[in-house]
Scaffold this active site. Structure first.
Site, PDB file in Angstrom:
ATOM      1  N   TRP A  93      -3.367   5.252  -0.730  1.00  0.00           N
ATOM      2  CA  TRP A  93      -2.780   6.601  -0.851  1.00  0.00           C
ATOM      3  C   TRP A  93      -2.526   7.195   0.526  1.00  0.00           C
ATOM      4  O   TRP A  93      -1.492   7.822   0.765  1.00  0.00           O
ATOM      5  CB  TRP A  93      -3.688   7.515  -1.696  1.00  0.00           C
ATOM      6  CG  TRP A  93      -3.410   7.339  -3.158  1.00  0.00           C
ATOM      7  CD1 TRP A  93      -4.070   6.535  -4.025  1.00  0.00           C
ATOM      8  CD2 TRP A  93      -2.342   7.954  -3.907  1.00  0.00           C
ATOM      9  NE1 TRP A  93      -3.490   6.608  -5.276  1.00  0.00           N
ATOM     10  CE2 TRP A  93      -2.435   7.478  -5.229  1.00  0.00           C
ATOM     11  CE3 TRP A  93      -1.327   8.854  -3.592  1.00  0.00           C
ATOM     12  CZ2 TRP A  93      -1.544   7.875  -6.233  1.00  0.00           C
ATOM     13  CZ3 TRP A  93      -0.444   9.259  -4.590  1.00  0.00           C
ATOM     14  CH2 TRP A  93      -0.555   8.771  -5.891  1.00  0.00           C
ATOM     15  N   TRP A 138      -2.160  13.864  -1.718  1.00  0.00           N
ATOM     16  CA  TRP A 138      -2.458  12.469  -2.052  1.00  0.00           C
ATOM     17  C   TRP A 138      -3.819  12.336  -2.740  1.00  0.00           C
ATOM     18  O   TRP A 138      -4.014  11.461  -3.588  1.00  0.00           O
ATOM     19  CB  TRP A 138      -2.395  11.571  -0.813  1.00  0.00           C
ATOM     20  CG  TRP A 138      -3.316  11.961   0.312  1.00  0.00           C
ATOM     21  CD1 TRP A 138      -3.045  12.801   1.345  1.00  0.00           C
ATOM     22  CD2 TRP A 138      -4.670  11.524   0.519  1.00  0.00           C
ATOM     23  NE1 TRP A 138      -4.126  12.919   2.172  1.00  0.00           N
ATOM     24  CE2 TRP A 138      -5.138  12.137   1.703  1.00  0.00           C
ATOM     25  CE3 TRP A 138      -5.533  10.653  -0.163  1.00  0.00           C
ATOM     26  CZ2 TRP A 138      -6.422  11.936   2.205  1.00  0.00           C
ATOM     27  CZ3 TRP A 138      -6.815  10.448   0.334  1.00  0.00           C
ATOM     28  CH2 TRP A 138      -7.248  11.077   1.501  1.00  0.00           C
ATOM     29  N   ASN A 192       2.261  -3.349  -7.762  1.00  0.00           N
ATOM     30  CA  ASN A 192       2.104  -2.759  -6.422  1.00  0.00           C
ATOM     31  C   ASN A 192       3.359  -2.047  -5.926  1.00  0.00           C
ATOM     32  O   ASN A 192       3.287  -0.949  -5.367  1.00  0.00           O
ATOM     33  CB  ASN A 192       1.685  -3.841  -5.426  1.00  0.00           C
ATOM     34  CG  ASN A 192       1.518  -3.274  -4.030  1.00  0.00           C
ATOM     35  OD1 ASN A 192       0.700  -2.397  -3.808  1.00  0.00           O
ATOM     36  ND2 ASN A 192       2.337  -3.734  -3.096  1.00  0.00           N
ATOM     37  N   TRP A 219      -5.325  -7.696   3.311  1.00  0.00           N
ATOM     38  CA  TRP A 219      -5.139  -6.237   3.207  1.00  0.00           C
ATOM     39  C   TRP A 219      -6.342  -5.612   2.519  1.00  0.00           C
ATOM     40  O   TRP A 219      -6.777  -4.506   2.847  1.00  0.00           O
ATOM     41  CB  TRP A 219      -3.855  -5.890   2.432  1.00  0.00           C
ATOM     42  CG  TRP A 219      -2.635  -5.743   3.297  1.00  0.00           C
ATOM     43  CD1 TRP A 219      -1.605  -6.638   3.400  1.00  0.00           C
ATOM     44  CD2 TRP A 219      -2.304  -4.632   4.159  1.00  0.00           C
ATOM     45  NE1 TRP A 219      -0.672  -6.147   4.283  1.00  0.00           N
ATOM     46  CE2 TRP A 219      -1.064  -4.926   4.761  1.00  0.00           C
ATOM     47  CE3 TRP A 219      -2.939  -3.435   4.481  1.00  0.00           C
ATOM     48  CZ2 TRP A 219      -0.446  -4.059   5.665  1.00  0.00           C
ATOM     49  CZ3 TRP A 219      -2.326  -2.574   5.384  1.00  0.00           C
ATOM     50  CH2 TRP A 219      -1.095  -2.888   5.966  1.00  0.00           C
TER      51      TRP A 219
HETATM   52  C1  LIG Z   1      -1.176   4.157  -4.193  1.00  0.00           C
HETATM   53  C2  LIG Z   1      -1.854   2.819  -4.338  1.00  0.00           C
HETATM   54  C3  LIG Z   1      -3.145   2.746  -4.876  1.00  0.00           C
HETATM   55  C4  LIG Z   1      -3.799   1.510  -4.988  1.00  0.00           C
HETATM   56  N1  LIG Z   1      -5.059   1.462  -5.530  1.00  0.00           N
HETATM   57  C5  LIG Z   1      -5.695   0.273  -5.641  1.00  0.00           C
HETATM   58  C6  LIG Z   1      -7.001   0.200  -6.205  1.00  0.00           C
HETATM   59  O1  LIG Z   1      -7.629   1.199  -6.576  1.00  0.00           O
HETATM   60  N2  LIG Z   1      -7.568  -1.043  -6.326  1.00  0.00           N
HETATM   61  C7  LIG Z   1      -6.932  -2.174  -5.894  1.00  0.00           C
HETATM   62  O2  LIG Z   1      -7.502  -3.273  -6.020  1.00  0.00           O
HETATM   63  N3  LIG Z   1      -5.716  -2.125  -5.330  1.00  0.00           N
HETATM   64  C8  LIG Z   1      -5.070  -0.940  -5.187  1.00  0.00           C
HETATM   65  N4  LIG Z   1      -3.817  -0.912  -4.636  1.00  0.00           N
HETATM   66  C9  LIG Z   1      -3.266  -2.128  -3.992  1.00  0.00           C
HETATM   67  C10 LIG Z   1      -2.381  -3.026  -4.873  1.00  0.00           C
HETATM   68  O3  LIG Z   1      -1.410  -2.275  -5.534  1.00  0.00           O
HETATM   69  C11 LIG Z   1      -3.172  -3.820  -5.904  1.00  0.00           C
HETATM   70  O4  LIG Z   1      -4.267  -4.471  -5.283  1.00  0.00           O
HETATM   71  C12 LIG Z   1      -2.290  -4.898  -6.538  1.00  0.00           C
HETATM   72  O5  LIG Z   1      -1.197  -4.304  -7.181  1.00  0.00           O
HETATM   73  C13 LIG Z   1      -3.107  -5.678  -7.520  1.00  0.00           C
HETATM   74  O6  LIG Z   1      -2.307  -6.582  -8.221  1.00  0.00           O
HETATM   75  P1  LIG Z   1      -2.536  -8.155  -8.063  1.00  0.00           P
HETATM   76  O7  LIG Z   1      -3.978  -8.473  -8.214  1.00  0.00           O
HETATM   77  O8  LIG Z   1      -1.593  -8.809  -8.967  1.00  0.00           O
HETATM   78  O9  LIG Z   1      -2.122  -8.359  -6.546  1.00  0.00           O
HETATM   79  P2  LIG Z   1      -1.639  -9.674  -5.773  1.00  0.00           P
HETATM   80  O10 LIG Z   1      -0.292  -9.378  -5.233  1.00  0.00           O
HETATM   81  O11 LIG Z   1      -1.809 -10.885  -6.589  1.00  0.00           O
HETATM   82  O12 LIG Z   1      -2.625  -9.711  -4.529  1.00  0.00           O
HETATM   83  C14 LIG Z   1      -3.881 -10.383  -4.571  1.00  0.00           C
HETATM   84  C15 LIG Z   1      -4.986  -9.425  -4.184  1.00  0.00           C
HETATM   85  O13 LIG Z   1      -4.751  -8.931  -2.864  1.00  0.00           O
HETATM   86  C16 LIG Z   1      -5.172  -7.576  -2.778  1.00  0.00           C
HETATM   87  N5  LIG Z   1      -4.011  -6.723  -2.505  1.00  0.00           N
HETATM   88  C17 LIG Z   1      -2.735  -6.896  -2.905  1.00  0.00           C
HETATM   89  N6  LIG Z   1      -1.944  -5.911  -2.443  1.00  0.00           N
HETATM   90  C18 LIG Z   1      -2.743  -5.087  -1.741  1.00  0.00           C
HETATM   91  C19 LIG Z   1      -2.515  -3.885  -1.020  1.00  0.00           C
HETATM   92  N7  LIG Z   1      -1.297  -3.348  -0.904  1.00  0.00           N
HETATM   93  N8  LIG Z   1      -3.572  -3.271  -0.413  1.00  0.00           N
HETATM   94  C20 LIG Z   1      -4.820  -3.818  -0.503  1.00  0.00           C
HETATM   95  N9  LIG Z   1      -5.082  -4.973  -1.173  1.00  0.00           N
HETATM   96  C21 LIG Z   1      -4.072  -5.588  -1.786  1.00  0.00           C
HETATM   97  C22 LIG Z   1      -5.750  -7.203  -4.142  1.00  0.00           C
HETATM   98  O14 LIG Z   1      -7.144  -7.403  -4.108  1.00  0.00           O
HETATM   99  C23 LIG Z   1      -5.056  -8.192  -5.061  1.00  0.00           C
HETATM  100  O15 LIG Z   1      -5.768  -8.439  -6.245  1.00  0.00           O
HETATM  101  C24 LIG Z   1      -3.136   0.332  -4.528  1.00  0.00           C
HETATM  102  C25 LIG Z   1      -1.847   0.423  -3.997  1.00  0.00           C
HETATM  103  C26 LIG Z   1      -1.212   1.645  -3.912  1.00  0.00           C
HETATM  104  C27 LIG Z   1       0.175   1.702  -3.324  1.00  0.00           C
END
Ligand SMILES: Cc1cc2nc3c(=O)[nH]c(=O)nc-3n(C[C@H](O)[C@H](O)[C@H](O)COP(=O)(O)OP(=O)(O)OC[C@H]3O[C@@H](n4cnc5c(N)ncnc54)[C@H](O)[C@@H]3O)c2cc1C
Length: 461
Positions: A374, A351, A333, A270
């Site tokens: 967003w 947004w 997330n 993603w």
């Molecule tokens: C409104 C909104 C704004 C967001 N803004 C950002 C942002 O500025 N930077 C950011 O890195 N992520 C963003 N995310 C995506 C996601 O929420 C975070 O990447 C995630 O919560 C990071 O936590 P984690 O590293 O524990 O994720 P994990 O669940 O451990 O996932 C591993 C990696 O996969 C990627 N990933 C996971 N979920 C998503 C997703 N839905 N979309 C894209 N990549 C994903 C991230 O790089 C993450 O570190 C956003 C999501 C929403 C809904």
């Protein structure tokens, strides 16, 4: 070529699996590692408050790691193209090695840099698994839907192994550097960063430690726990990825043999999908991908916006998420989706306004991920949630935080509320006095959102 080479570091603040660093060393010339704090070229996308805090600690950590290999990190402040071309002339550089720019502003700045330099600017893929031009449909167009995109990515597996960190760097000596403290990246008056410091260890070592913890404790239950905000069920690698303190290839390599890796890999993809969207649609952070959304009748409601930003909406899951963001610079997330939906649908606030707040407060703020997510929530992005999908934050709370453990942690005013009312405290026989009533009735907000989005659909037809 015999002159030293400049290693321009930006969002690849690491030594391992850093193709730009490896190429600089392989040139056989001495290497000058440089970071430029550029607050002018990005315009409104200059690093926000939480990102600046992270950057301070990350640069400190990188400087220490470089010093252990015999190299000094040079810090300069100004426009990247001006600073690097000046430095290249000053030291008689034979080349500049850098990570691939991905944001529209950095692509533009690197074009300027290339034109200003009299030596080659060599860019390397450091932050993504695949160059966005490599993953395209059979017709040669970018993917607008995630599932076929991810299939096309998976068809490229297995990936080459990550590059090791160098044990020694032949550094070009004697170049004057700014003092990191003089950049004032950390907040002072007031200092709101205590929660961030308690929660995070920025830098490459912190990234590797976090990955090790996730491999031991998290990856096995990832699919089951990733939607439960009260537990440490996700990797929390996002800020490390955003600053390039770890590469996605290192992460995927580490989970390669893990039986439960599929869901986790799909999340990393993603990230690639969002990066591709920004690469191909550079207006992603400002303009809706679905053009009919430009006619959307948004509301200007500063009081509601302030309540949302401060976690004072009276809706427990929304407030817990916004307070988690403020205290730790990160939000789960599932809760990001809920708070974003509440802002753009229940409150009908654009947004882009929510995106800007996240940009300032997230330690993992990333232009592509933030904008794509967003737009996805608002329903105007690629492969987006349908416009009629309005998350009900009370039902989301009951489903993903049934005992209210997450809400109670971040909204202590609700600590004594019974489980049955924890996501709807306004229905409790005695609602807590020190917690606000909802700023909007959820059913009314949902109906208003559906009407606004339906009107938009009519315009599009
Ligand atoms: C409104 C909104 C704004 C967001 N803004 C950002 C942002 O500025 N930077 C950011 O890195 N992520 C963003 N995310 C995506 C996601 O929420 C975070 O990447 C995630 O919560 C990071 O936590 P984690 O590293 O524990 O994720 P994990 O669940 O451990 O996932 C591993 C990696 O996969 C990627 N990933 C996971 N979920 C998503 C997703 N839905 N979309 C894209 N990549 C994903 C991230 O790089 C993450 O570190 C956003 C999501 C929403 C809904």
């Amino acid at each position: 070529m015999t002159g030293p080479v400049i290693l321009l570091l930006r969002r690849e603040l690491r030594l391992a699996d850093n193709a730009a660093l490896a190429a600089a060393i392989a040139s056989g010339c001495s290497v000058l590692p440089v970071f430029v704090l550029d607050d002018t070229s990005p315009g409104q996308w200059a690093a926000g408050g939480a990102s600046r805090w992270w950057l301070h600690h990350s640069l400190q950590s990188l400087a220490t790691d470089l010093a252990a290999r015999g190299a000094t990190l040079v810090l300069r402040r100004g426009a990247i193209d001006t600073e690097i071309s000046r430095l290249a002339a000053e030291i008689g550089a034979s080349a500049v090695h850098a990570g691939m720019p991905t944001e529209p502003w950095s692509r533009e700045t690197y074009r300027g840099l290339r034109a200003a330099l009299s030596v080659p600017l060599v860019v390397h893929q450091t932050s993504l698994l695949f160059h966005p031009d490599r993953i395209k449909t059979q017709a040669g167009t970018p993917y607008g839907v995630y599932t076929p995109f991810s299939r096309a990515c998976l068809a490229q597996f297995p990936l080459a192994p990550p590059l090791p960190a160098p044990s020694r760097i032949d550094c070009y000596p004697g170049v004057q550097s700014d003092d990191l403290d003089s950049w004032d990246l950390r907040p002072t008056k007031p200092d709101w960063s205590h929660g961030l410091g308690a929660f995070w260890t920025p830098g490459e070592a912190g990234a590797l430690a976090r990955l090790a913890t996730f491999l031991t404790d998290g990856v096995l239950d990832y699919a089951a726990k990733r939607d439960v905000p009260s537990v440490d069920g996700t990797s929390r690698l996002s800020p490390y990825l955003a600053w390039g303190e770890i590469s996605p290839r290192q992460i995927l390599h580490a989970v390669a043999d893990h039986p439960a890796r599929a869901k986790f890999i799909s999340e990393i993809l993603w990230r690639e999908f969002a990066a591709g969207l920004l690469w191909h649609y550079q207006e992603l952070p400002t303009d809706p991908l679905r053009r009919e959304f430009t006619a959307m009748q948004w509301h200007d409601n500063p009081d509601a916006l302030r309540a949302w930003q401060r976690g004072q909406t009276g809706i427990p899951l929304v407030d817990a998420g916004m307070r988690q963001l403020w205290q730790t610079g990160w939000m789960h997330n599932r809760v990001r989706m809920v708070v974003a939906s509440f802002l753009v649908k229940h409150l009908l606030i654009p947004w882009q306004v929510g995106q800007a707040w996240f940009w300032d407060t997230l330690v993992d703020a990333d232009l592509a991920q933030n904008a794509a997510s967003w737009q996805w929530v608002a329903g105007c992005g690629a492969d987006a949630a349908p416009y009629f999908r309005v998350f009900n934050p009370a039902l989301q709370g009951a489903r993903f935080d049934p005992d209210g453990a997450y809400v109670r942690r971040f909204v202590p005013e609700l600590a004594g509320v019974a489980d049955r009312f924890i996501h709807t405290p306004w229905l409790a026989p005695r609602p807590p006095r020190n917690y606000p009533a909802p700023i909007i009735d959820l059913a009314t907000g949902r109906d208003r959102a559906l009407a606004a989005f339906a009107a938009l659909k009519k315009i599009a037809v």
